[in-house]
Design a protein around this motif. Sequence first.
Motif, PDB file in Angstrom:
ATOM      1  N   ARG A 175      62.650 -15.591  36.026  1.00 57.04           N
ATOM      2  CA  ARG A 175      63.535 -14.741  35.236  1.00 57.04           C
ATOM      3  C   ARG A 175      63.657 -13.321  35.807  1.00 57.04           C
ATOM      4  O   ARG A 175      64.704 -12.688  35.664  1.00 57.04           O
ATOM      5  N   VAL A 176      62.611 -12.812  36.450  1.00 58.39           N
ATOM      6  CA  VAL A 176      62.738 -11.533  37.149  1.00 58.39           C
ATOM      7  C   VAL A 176      63.757 -11.651  38.283  1.00 58.39           C
ATOM      8  O   VAL A 176      64.626 -10.784  38.462  1.00 58.39           O
ATOM      9  N   ALA A 177      63.662 -12.751  39.036  1.00 57.42           N
ATOM     10  CA  ALA A 177      64.591 -12.947  40.152  1.00 57.42           C
ATOM     11  C   ALA A 177      66.022 -13.107  39.653  1.00 57.42           C
ATOM     12  O   ALA A 177      66.945 -12.459  40.166  1.00 57.42           O
ATOM     13  N   GLU A 178      66.222 -13.955  38.646  1.00 50.31           N
ATOM     14  CA  GLU A 178      67.590 -14.217  38.202  1.00 50.31           C
ATOM     15  C   GLU A 178      68.221 -12.995  37.530  1.00 50.31           C
ATOM     16  O   GLU A 178      69.409 -12.716  37.724  1.00 50.31           O
ATOM     17  N   SER A 179      67.447 -12.261  36.754  1.00 46.39           N
ATOM     18  CA  SER A 179      68.011 -11.087  36.086  1.00 46.39           C
ATOM     19  C   SER A 179      68.311  -9.979  37.098  1.00 46.39           C
ATOM     20  O   SER A 179      69.351  -9.304  36.993  1.00 46.39           O
ATOM     21  N   SER A 180      67.445  -9.785  38.088  1.00 49.25           N
ATOM     22  CA  SER A 180      67.671  -8.742  39.097  1.00 49.25           C
ATOM     23  C   SER A 180      68.894  -9.049  39.956  1.00 49.25           C
ATOM     24  O   SER A 180      69.758  -8.187  40.171  1.00 49.25           O
ATOM     25  N   VAL A 181      68.965 -10.286  40.457  1.00 50.34           N
ATOM     26  CA  VAL A 181      70.103 -10.660  41.303  1.00 50.34           C
ATOM     27  C   VAL A 181      71.398 -10.642  40.502  1.00 50.34           C
ATOM     28  O   VAL A 181      72.444 -10.193  40.992  1.00 50.34           O
ATOM     29  N   THR A 182      71.340 -11.107  39.259  1.00 45.66           N
ATOM     30  CA  THR A 182      72.539 -11.110  38.419  1.00 45.66           C
ATOM     31  C   THR A 182      73.025  -9.690  38.160  1.00 45.66           C
ATOM     32  O   THR A 182      74.240  -9.428  38.168  1.00 45.66           O
ATOM     33  N   ALA A 183      72.104  -8.761  37.933  1.00 49.51           N
ATOM     34  CA  ALA A 183      72.499  -7.361  37.725  1.00 49.51           C
ATOM     35  C   ALA A 183      73.215  -6.812  38.948  1.00 49.51           C
ATOM     36  O   ALA A 183      74.229  -6.094  38.826  1.00 49.51           O
ATOM     37  N   ILE A 184      72.726  -7.147  40.139  1.00 47.99           N
ATOM     38  CA  ILE A 184      73.372  -6.673  41.369  1.00 47.99           C
ATOM     39  C   ILE A 184      74.781  -7.259  41.499  1.00 47.99           C
ATOM     40  O   ILE A 184      75.740  -6.547  41.829  1.00 47.99           O
ATOM     41  N   VAL A 185      74.917  -8.552  41.217  1.00 51.80           N
ATOM     42  CA  VAL A 185      76.226  -9.200  41.322  1.00 51.80           C
ATOM     43  C   VAL A 185      77.186  -8.629  40.286  1.00 51.80           C
ATOM     44  O   VAL A 185      78.363  -8.380  40.580  1.00 51.80           O
ATOM     45  N   TYR A 186      76.705  -8.424  39.060  1.00 52.22           N
ATOM     46  CA  TYR A 186      77.548  -7.813  38.029  1.00 52.22           C
ATOM     47  C   TYR A 186      78.057  -6.436  38.481  1.00 52.22           C
ATOM     48  O   TYR A 186      79.220  -6.086  38.256  1.00 52.22           O
ATOM     49  N   TYR A 187      77.172  -5.670  39.094  1.00 56.98           N
ATOM     50  CA  TYR A 187      77.558  -4.334  39.557  1.00 56.98           C
ATOM     51  C   TYR A 187      78.639  -4.437  40.628  1.00 56.98           C
ATOM     52  O   TYR A 187      79.621  -3.667  40.608  1.00 56.98           O
ATOM     53  N   GLN A 188      78.483  -5.374  41.547  1.00 55.30           N
ATOM     54  CA  GLN A 188      79.469  -5.542  42.608  1.00 55.30           C
ATOM     55  C   GLN A 188      80.825  -5.968  42.051  1.00 55.30           C
ATOM     56  O   GLN A 188      81.869  -5.620  42.610  1.00 55.30           O
ATOM     57  N   LEU A 189      80.817  -6.709  40.943  1.00 54.70           N
ATOM     58  CA  LEU A 189      82.065  -7.174  40.338  1.00 54.70           C
ATOM     59  C   LEU A 189      82.632  -6.166  39.333  1.00 54.70           C
ATOM     60  O   LEU A 189      83.683  -6.415  38.734  1.00 54.70           O
ATOM     61  N   GLY A 190      81.944  -5.046  39.130  1.00 60.57           N
ATOM     62  CA  GLY A 190      82.427  -4.020  38.224  1.00 60.57           C
ATOM     63  C   GLY A 190      82.353  -4.400  36.759  1.00 60.57           C
ATOM     64  O   GLY A 190      83.189  -3.977  35.945  1.00 60.57           O
ATOM     65  N   LEU A 191      81.328  -5.180  36.379  1.00 58.88           N
ATOM     66  CA  LEU A 191      81.211  -5.655  35.004  1.00 58.88           C
ATOM     67  C   LEU A 191      80.441  -4.688  34.098  1.00 58.88           C
ATOM     68  O   LEU A 191      80.385  -4.904  32.883  1.00 58.88           O
ATOM     69  N   PHE A 192      79.838  -3.651  34.656  1.00 60.54           N
ATOM     70  CA  PHE A 192      79.146  -2.660  33.836  1.00 60.54           C
ATOM     71  C   PHE A 192      80.174  -1.647  33.316  1.00 60.54           C
ATOM     72  O   PHE A 192      80.718  -0.846  34.070  1.00 60.54           O
TER      73      PHE A 192
END
Length: 347
Positions: A175-192
């Motif tokens: 869950r640390v891996a999935e949440s960290s990588v997902t946060a990076i991908v969300y940022y790249q897609l402009g979802l924040f």
Amino acid sequence: MPSLDTAVIVLAGIALFAAFVNGALGYGFSSLTVPLALVFYTNRILNPAVVLIEIFLNLYVLFINLNGVPAVWKRVFPILIGLLPGIAVGAFVLASLQPGWIKFGTYTVILPLILVQAAGWRRPIRSTWLIGLPFGTALGILYSVTTISGPPLAILFNNQGLVKSEFRAGLALVRVAESSVTAIVYYQLGLFIAESEHILLVFIPCVVVGVPLGAYVIRRLDAETFRRICMSFDAWVVGFGLSRVLIELNLIESPWAYSVMVVTILIDIYLLYIFFARKAASKQSQTPWAPLTPGDRSGPHDRIPSDMTELPFDPLGPLGLLLGYIITILAVGMLLYTVSPAIRLSP
């Protein structure tokens, strides 16, 4: 549509309860928060806030269970590799599909997983690359779309004979891996976006209060019974959410759509009856060599039931095969909805 104040109050209440459960059991924040919060918010607004909170929650769980990491990291490594392409695909789906259909997909996928977990399904599952890679990819898609991965992970790890510290360490690593990588991908897609920031500000005090409170109170409770009651609450909320989204998408008219919630409640009541009946029978026939359950409070090295400690158990008997077919049909239906151009956002 409820007022903003009502939505925020409900969100804060469920987040506080979910943080309490996470502090008590080591997982459960997103599994409890997301289904109810989706009644008021879309995944695209909710997910970024949940992912950021989960990074810190999972780091905390990993830190207090570091002693289990050496024994479990080889088991979870294939899952971690499989997560990467899955998260990318799931984030693209989140950014591409209409919010209503993403809600529908979230509820449709999560509900069977919760019921299977609540049923105490037991089958020998060996951790191999053949299982870990595709499981990790599917898990990455599920998490990046819904931010929920606890039920499938719990089903997998519960059937591998892990002790409590290994179970929680493995769960936290993934869950640390999935949440960290997902946060990076969300940022790249402009979802924040600003709305996600407002939700994050609601989550923070709830987590700060709820997690230590849950860790303290669970010492005085039967952890297994508490976990099972939380799953019932989760199943009922998901059933309600699925009924609501069926009405929103004009798939089933009210009040017939609420038959989904009624069926969910009836199935869960049946599974609760089996759980407490087995628990009572276990107490009556308990022997010194009886296998421990995750709720036994004799220490961090209690072993999780699996094919190594007890016979496989299928509480649904012959209905288990029928449930498998139903889940398969639902999965195929979700795939068809995903590729259908009718539900994609207009360019």
